[in-house]
Design a protein around this motif. Structure first.
Motif, short mmCIF file in Angstrom:
data_model
loop_
_atom_site.label_atom_id
_atom_site.label_comp_id
_atom_site.label_asym_id
_atom_site.label_seq_id
_atom_site.Cartn_x
_atom_site.Cartn_y
_atom_site.Cartn_z
N ARG A 79 0.88 -1.15 0.00
CA ARG A 79 -0.12 0.00 -0.01
C ARG A 79 0.90 1.29 0.15
O ARG A 79 1.98 1.09 0.55
CB ARG A 79 -0.93 0.06 1.17
N GLU A 80 0.36 2.27 -0.74
CA GLU A 80 0.98 3.35 -0.43
C GLU A 80 1.12 3.96 0.81
O GLU A 80 0.10 4.18 1.45
CB GLU A 80 0.14 4.59 -1.49
N CYS A 83 -1.24 6.69 2.07
CA CYS A 83 -2.86 6.48 1.75
C CYS A 83 -3.42 5.45 2.93
O CYS A 83 -2.76 4.27 3.11
CB CYS A 83 -2.90 5.99 0.51
N ARG A 143 -2.13 2.89 -5.66
CA ARG A 143 -2.42 2.99 -4.21
C ARG A 143 -2.31 1.59 -3.52
O ARG A 143 -1.97 1.59 -2.28
CB ARG A 143 -3.68 3.56 -4.14
N SER A 293 -10.32 2.15 2.42
CA SER A 293 -9.70 3.31 2.61
C SER A 293 -10.71 4.10 3.37
O SER A 293 -10.23 5.38 3.89
CB SER A 293 -9.24 4.04 1.50
N LEU A 298 -10.52 4.42 -4.75
CA LEU A 298 -9.89 3.46 -5.35
C LEU A 298 -10.61 2.77 -6.47
O LEU A 298 -11.87 2.57 -6.22
CB LEU A 298 -9.56 2.34 -4.22
N GLU A 327 -5.77 1.79 -8.31
CA GLU A 327 -5.22 3.08 -8.66
C GLU A 327 -6.26 4.15 -7.97
O GLU A 327 -7.15 3.82 -7.73
CB GLU A 327 -5.11 3.19 -10.09
N TYR A 328 -5.42 5.25 -7.84
CA TYR A 328 -6.28 6.43 -7.29
C TYR A 328 -7.16 6.95 -8.79
O TYR A 328 -6.68 7.22 -9.74
CB TYR A 328 -5.24 7.59 -7.02
#
Length: 369
Positions: A79-80, A83, A143, A293, A298, A327-328
């Motif tokens: 995970r990023e 985020c 992400r 999140s 996402l 992805e964002y």
């Protein structure tokens, strides 16, 4: 097998178990219509609350140390680091799927992450799959990346003798063949003949008999391609269960001939899953993974399945990696005699966990490579 729809004559190999468990992990964070579609795709809509516990129970059964086969599953979430993800999602992923969590910097160090991912995959697939993430796969918008690495090794209950393996022709279609190394043994095996599909089914158990390979072999090549069209059209999950039920099979002394083969396949599953009505997950205007999140920020951008299988005289070895990117959002060959099972033309094969009747792996062998 939905993967065969766009590939009527090629080899296929995949793990329904590995794909389903990866998607079930993703479903932990899905909400609303996104969750509904994923549940229907997994055929779990009637037991959403239990599906994760069922996977956890099956994983525990397959991975137990005393099992007469090797089955390892490793799950990891990248995970990023900037985020945040909900604690509930992280706790549930760990509880049901023993998922490891890595916080990384996709925004500025995506290449370092890519190298780490490939090293992790290679470590968890005994070197069979060495690279799953290409240079363009990760970027500053990434992400979350979910990986499932599955490895199976089972030794035959009765080995094929290396000295009996011989050079033979494998018929791709009626008038076209390729050379192959053909393994040979004789012994008592469960088998049956399915008249409506004009095919033989042979069960070859692995050591301990908890896992078996089931081979579906057309009695003849009836069409102008692989000879599998009629069988694949007839075969459904319900018929598979009925045809391979122990009460349907009979034990016979059989001359078995099976090619030695190795397959390595890669599939982008976005189209396949979308065709199974799982569409919102890939649409940034409709997707809802707020269970991951806390926000609808996402989108599931890519689902990749890599598979490797090696079948030889002593054993079968199979390896799989599933990846989910978030992805964002910004000539007639007649083989009618059940006393022989000569797989010298295209066939389907399945590896089944017998106590639970779960299909761990499935494939189609049409052409030696």
């Amino acid at each position: 097998m939905s993967l065969s729809n766009n590939n009527k004559t090629g080899n296929i190999f995949f793990s329904p178990f590995s794909i389903s468990s990866a998607l079930a992990m993703v479903m932990l964070g899905a909400r609303g219509n996104t969750a509904t579609q994923m549940s229907e795709c997994l055929q779990a809509k009637d037991c959403w609350g239990d599906v994760h516990s069922s996977f956890a129970k099956l994983l525990t059964e397959l991975k137990r140390p005393e099992a007469p086969f090797t089955f390892s599953v490793a799950n990891r979430l990248y995970r990023e680091k900037s985020c945040p993800f909900t604690q509930k999602f992280l706790i549930q992923s760990k509880k049901h799927y023993s998922t490891e969590l890595e916080s990384v910097d996709f925004k500025t160090r995506s290449e370092e992450v890519r190298i780490d991912v490939n090293n992790w995959v290679q470590k968890n697939t005994p070197g069979n799959i060495t690279e799953v993430v290409d240079e363009d796969d990760l970027n500053e918008l990434t992400r979350l990346v979910l990986f499932t690495a599955t490895h199976f090794r089972g030794s035959w209950k009765k080995d094929f003798s290396w000295s009996k393996t011989y050079d033979a022709q494998f018929w791709l279609k009626k008038n076209d063949s390729k050379p192959v190394k053909m393994m040979k043994q004789e012994g008592n095996f469960a088998c049956t003949f399915i008249e409506e599909a004009n095919c033989k089914i042979l069960e070859m158990p692995y050591s301990g008999e908890e896992v078996s390979m089931l081979i579906f072999l057309p009695a003849e090549i009836e069409d102008d391609t692989t000879g599998l069209e009629k069988l694949e059209k007839e075969l459904t999950s319900e018929k598979f269960v009925a045809w391979t039920h122990p009460g349907k099979m009979q034990t016979c002394y059989i001359d078995v001939r099976l090619p030695r083969f190795t397959l390595e396949e890669t599939y982008d599953l976005n189209t396949v899953l979308s065709s199974m009505s799982m569409v919102d997950a890939f649409d940034h205007t409709k997707c809802d993974f707020s269970g991951m999140s806390g926000h609808k920020d996402l989108v599931l951008s890519k689902v990749i399945h890599k598979a490797f299988v090696k079948v030889h005289e002593k054993a079968t070895e199979a390896t799989f990696v599933d990846m989910c990117w978030f992805e964002y959002c910004s000539g007639k060959i007649m083989r009618g005699n059940l006393n022989s099972f000569i797989a010298d033309h295209p066939f389907l094969f399945f590896i089944r966990h017998n106590p639970t009747m779960n299909i761990l792996f499935a494939g189609r062998f049409c052409c030696p490579v």
